[in-house]
Design a protein around this motif. Structure first.
Motif, PDB file in Angstrom:
ATOM      1  N   LYS A  20       7.194  11.556 -13.511  1.00 42.24           N
ATOM      2  CA  LYS A  20       6.732  10.991 -13.779  1.00 42.24           C
ATOM      3  C   LYS A  20       4.775  11.407 -12.719  1.00 42.24           C
ATOM      4  CE  LYS A  20       8.401   8.113 -17.396  1.00 42.24           C
ATOM      5  NZ  LYS A  20       7.723   7.702 -18.193  1.00 42.24           N
ATOM      6  N   GLY A  21       5.055  12.587 -12.459  1.00 42.25           N
ATOM      7  CA  GLY A  21       3.380  13.156 -11.497  1.00 42.25           C
ATOM      8  C   GLY A  21       2.933  12.073 -10.846  1.00 42.25           C
ATOM      9  N   TYR A  22       4.045  11.200 -10.198  1.00 40.45           N
ATOM     10  CA  TYR A  22       3.637  10.589  -9.126  1.00 40.45           C
ATOM     11  C   TYR A  22       3.388  11.359  -7.831  1.00 40.45           C
ATOM     12  CZ  TYR A  22       2.884   6.650 -12.261  1.00 40.45           C
ATOM     13  OH  TYR A  22       2.811   5.330 -12.971  1.00 40.45           O
ATOM     14  N   GLU A  23       2.920  11.295  -6.658  1.00 38.75           N
ATOM     15  CA  GLU A  23       3.407  11.670  -4.894  1.00 38.75           C
ATOM     16  C   GLU A  23       4.625  10.560  -4.413  1.00 38.75           C
ATOM     17  OE1 GLU A  23       0.866  12.711  -1.116  1.00 38.75           O
ATOM     18  OE2 GLU A  23       0.163  12.698  -2.986  1.00 38.75           O
ATOM     19  N   VAL A  24       5.540  10.981  -3.919  1.00 36.39           N
ATOM     20  CA  VAL A  24       6.543   9.749  -3.580  1.00 36.39           C
ATOM     21  C   VAL A  24       6.696   9.949  -2.616  1.00 36.39           C
ATOM     22  CG1 VAL A  24       8.131   8.101  -4.272  1.00 36.39           C
ATOM     23  CG2 VAL A  24       6.986   8.973  -5.976  1.00 36.39           C
ATOM     24  N   GLU A  25       7.028   8.994  -1.742  1.00 31.93           N
ATOM     25  CA  GLU A  25       7.811   9.005  -0.369  1.00 31.93           C
ATOM     26  C   GLU A  25       8.812   7.967  -0.026  1.00 31.93           C
ATOM     27  OE1 GLU A  25       5.123   9.756   3.501  1.00 31.93           O
ATOM     28  OE2 GLU A  25       3.629  11.033   1.891  1.00 31.93           O
ATOM     29  N   LEU A  26       9.377   8.254   0.855  1.00 32.98           N
ATOM     30  CA  LEU A  26      11.210   7.196   0.886  1.00 32.98           C
ATOM     31  C   LEU A  26      10.558   7.059   2.097  1.00 32.98           C
ATOM     32  CD1 LEU A  26      14.047   9.531   0.258  1.00 32.98           C
ATOM     33  CD2 LEU A  26      13.089   7.555  -1.348  1.00 32.98           C
ATOM     34  N   PHE A  27      11.188   5.935   2.368  1.00 24.06           N
ATOM     35  CA  PHE A  27      10.811   5.633   3.916  1.00 24.06           C
ATOM     36  C   PHE A  27      11.900   4.155   4.414  1.00 24.06           C
ATOM     37  CE2 PHE A  27       9.043   2.379   0.469  1.00 24.06           C
ATOM     38  CZ  PHE A  27       9.556   1.233   1.895  1.00 24.06           C
ATOM     39  N   GLU A  28      12.369   4.236   5.999  1.00 28.44           N
ATOM     40  CA  GLU A  28      12.767   3.643   6.295  1.00 28.44           C
ATOM     41  C   GLU A  28      12.607   2.164   6.187  1.00 28.44           C
ATOM     42  OE1 GLU A  28      16.058   4.690   7.008  1.00 28.44           O
ATOM     43  OE2 GLU A  28      15.756   6.063   7.187  1.00 28.44           O
ATOM     44  N   SER A  29      13.529   0.762   6.144  1.00 28.06           N
ATOM     45  CA  SER A  29      13.000  -0.266   5.615  1.00 28.06           C
ATOM     46  C   SER A  29      12.960  -0.968   6.809  1.00 28.06           C
ATOM     47  CB  SER A  29      13.997  -1.455   4.925  1.00 28.06           C
ATOM     48  OG  SER A  29      15.780  -1.268   5.992  1.00 28.06           O
ATOM     49  N   ASP A  30      12.703  -0.570   7.578  1.00 32.30           N
ATOM     50  CA  ASP A  30      12.556  -1.326   8.904  1.00 32.30           C
ATOM     51  C   ASP A  30      10.782  -0.824   9.167  1.00 32.30           C
ATOM     52  OD1 ASP A  30      13.746   1.101   9.972  1.00 32.30           O
ATOM     53  OD2 ASP A  30      14.182   0.519  11.829  1.00 32.30           O
ATOM     54  N   GLU A  31      10.418   0.428   8.888  1.00 29.94           N
ATOM     55  CA  GLU A  31       9.402   0.928   9.288  1.00 29.94           C
ATOM     56  C   GLU A  31       7.821   0.871   8.248  1.00 29.94           C
ATOM     57  OE1 GLU A  31       8.187   5.578   8.234  1.00 29.94           O
ATOM     58  OE2 GLU A  31       9.597   5.523   6.952  1.00 29.94           O
ATOM     59  N   ASN A  32       6.679   0.453   9.186  1.00 26.16           N
ATOM     60  CA  ASN A  32       5.883   0.149   8.719  1.00 26.16           C
ATOM     61  C   ASN A  32       4.753   0.973   8.204  1.00 26.16           C
ATOM     62  OD1 ASN A  32       5.965  -3.092   9.738  1.00 26.16           O
ATOM     63  ND2 ASN A  32       5.456  -2.529  11.420  1.00 26.16           N
ATOM     64  N   ILE A  33       4.672   0.688   7.285  1.00 27.82           N
ATOM     65  CA  ILE A  33       3.824   2.063   6.567  1.00 27.82           C
ATOM     66  C   ILE A  33       2.599   1.715   6.027  1.00 27.82           C
ATOM     67  CG2 ILE A  33       6.201   3.286   5.830  1.00 27.82           C
ATOM     68  CD1 ILE A  33       5.744   2.318   3.132  1.00 27.82           C
ATOM     69  N   SER A  34       1.773   2.724   5.789  1.00 30.77           N
ATOM     70  CA  SER A  34       0.084   2.262   5.043  1.00 30.77           C
ATOM     71  C   SER A  34      -0.214   3.230   4.505  1.00 30.77           C
ATOM     72  CB  SER A  34      -1.136   1.682   5.663  1.00 30.77           C
ATOM     73  OG  SER A  34      -1.360   2.637   6.646  1.00 30.77           O
ATOM     74  N   GLY A  35      -1.220   3.306   3.651  1.00 29.17           N
ATOM     75  CA  GLY A  35      -1.686   4.675   2.482  1.00 29.17           C
ATOM     76  C   GLY A  35      -1.154   4.506   1.126  1.00 29.17           C
ATOM     77  N   PHE A  36      -0.312   3.312   1.185  1.00 29.26           N
ATOM     78  CA  PHE A  36       0.173   3.915  -0.541  1.00 29.26           C
ATOM     79  C   PHE A  36      -0.751   2.957  -1.450  1.00 29.26           C
ATOM     80  CE2 PHE A  36       3.033   5.892   2.676  1.00 29.26           C
ATOM     81  CZ  PHE A  36       3.920   6.781   1.566  1.00 29.26           C
ATOM     82  N   ASP A  37      -0.654   3.529  -2.271  1.00 26.71           N
ATOM     83  CA  ASP A  37      -0.980   2.438  -3.848  1.00 26.71           C
ATOM     84  C   ASP A  37       0.044   1.560  -4.323  1.00 26.71           C
ATOM     85  OD1 ASP A  37      -3.336   3.912  -3.710  1.00 26.71           O
ATOM     86  OD2 ASP A  37      -2.493   5.482  -4.819  1.00 26.71           O
ATOM     87  N   LEU A  38       1.142   1.357  -3.761  1.00 22.56           N
ATOM     88  CA  LEU A  38       2.420   1.086  -4.269  1.00 22.56           C
ATOM     89  C   LEU A  38       3.801   1.042  -3.419  1.00 22.56           C
ATOM     90  CD1 LEU A  38       3.340  -1.281  -6.709  1.00 22.56           C
ATOM     91  CD2 LEU A  38       4.006   0.666  -8.224  1.00 22.56           C
ATOM     92  N   GLY A  39       4.596   0.145  -3.647  1.00 21.63           N
ATOM     93  CA  GLY A  39       5.891   0.498  -2.459  1.00 21.63           C
ATOM     94  C   GLY A  39       6.686  -0.276  -4.070  1.00 21.63           C
ATOM     95  N   VAL A  40       7.918   0.125  -3.787  1.00 22.40           N
ATOM     96  CA  VAL A  40       9.498   0.288  -4.586  1.00 22.40           C
ATOM     97  C   VAL A  40      10.240  -0.502  -3.234  1.00 22.40           C
ATOM     98  CG1 VAL A  40      11.364   1.350  -6.241  1.00 22.40           C
ATOM     99  CG2 VAL A  40       8.802   1.506  -6.141  1.00 22.40           C
ATOM    100  N   VAL A  41      10.867  -1.058  -2.977  1.00 20.96           N
ATOM    101  CA  VAL A  41      11.860  -1.956  -2.615  1.00 20.96           C
ATOM    102  C   VAL A  41      13.283  -2.171  -2.749  1.00 20.96           C
ATOM    103  CG1 VAL A  41       9.828  -2.653  -0.144  1.00 20.96           C
ATOM    104  CG2 VAL A  41      11.192  -3.959  -1.546  1.00 20.96           C
ATOM    105  N   ARG A  42      14.129  -2.584  -1.803  1.00 22.33           N
ATOM    106  CA  ARG A  42      15.580  -2.556  -2.328  1.00 22.33           C
ATOM    107  C   ARG A  42      15.361  -4.497  -2.980  1.00 22.33           C
ATOM    108  NH1 ARG A  42      20.654  -1.521  -0.140  1.00 22.33           N
ATOM    109  NH2 ARG A  42      18.972  -0.323   1.329  1.00 22.33           N
TER     110      ARG A  42
END
Length: 78
Positions: A20-42
């Motif tokens: 769909k044209g989005y920039e997407v990165e996978l992350f581990e569930s215990d990882e603290n992440i930032s700098g994204f517009d939206l997250g998709v989690v389990r």
């Protein structure tokens, strides 16, 4: 285009969002992440909502098409 974080192991969701044209990165569930517009989690629970500095949607019980619709709805501000 929006930058989206997708929790491992949902590579199929990552690929669908990239198509769909989005920039997407996978992350581990215990990882603290930032700098994204939206997250998709389990699943969302009280313990994991504090680790994100962006809106998060849960994939629990949704098809890939449902996830795509929720992502687009969330990013459009609806």
């Amino acid at each position: 285009m929006a930058k989206i974080a997708v929790e491992q192991p949902f590579a199929d969701v990552k690929e669908a969002l990239e198509e769909k044209g989005y920039e997407v990165e996978l992350f581990e569930s215990d990882e603290n992440i930032s700098g994204f517009d939206l997250g998709v989690v389990r699943a969302l629970n009280d313990g994991n909502t504090d680790q994100f500095d962006f809106p998060v949607i849960s994939i629990e019980g949704l098809s890939i098409n449902d996830v795509l619709a929720r992502v687009e709805q969330s990013l459009s501000g609806a």
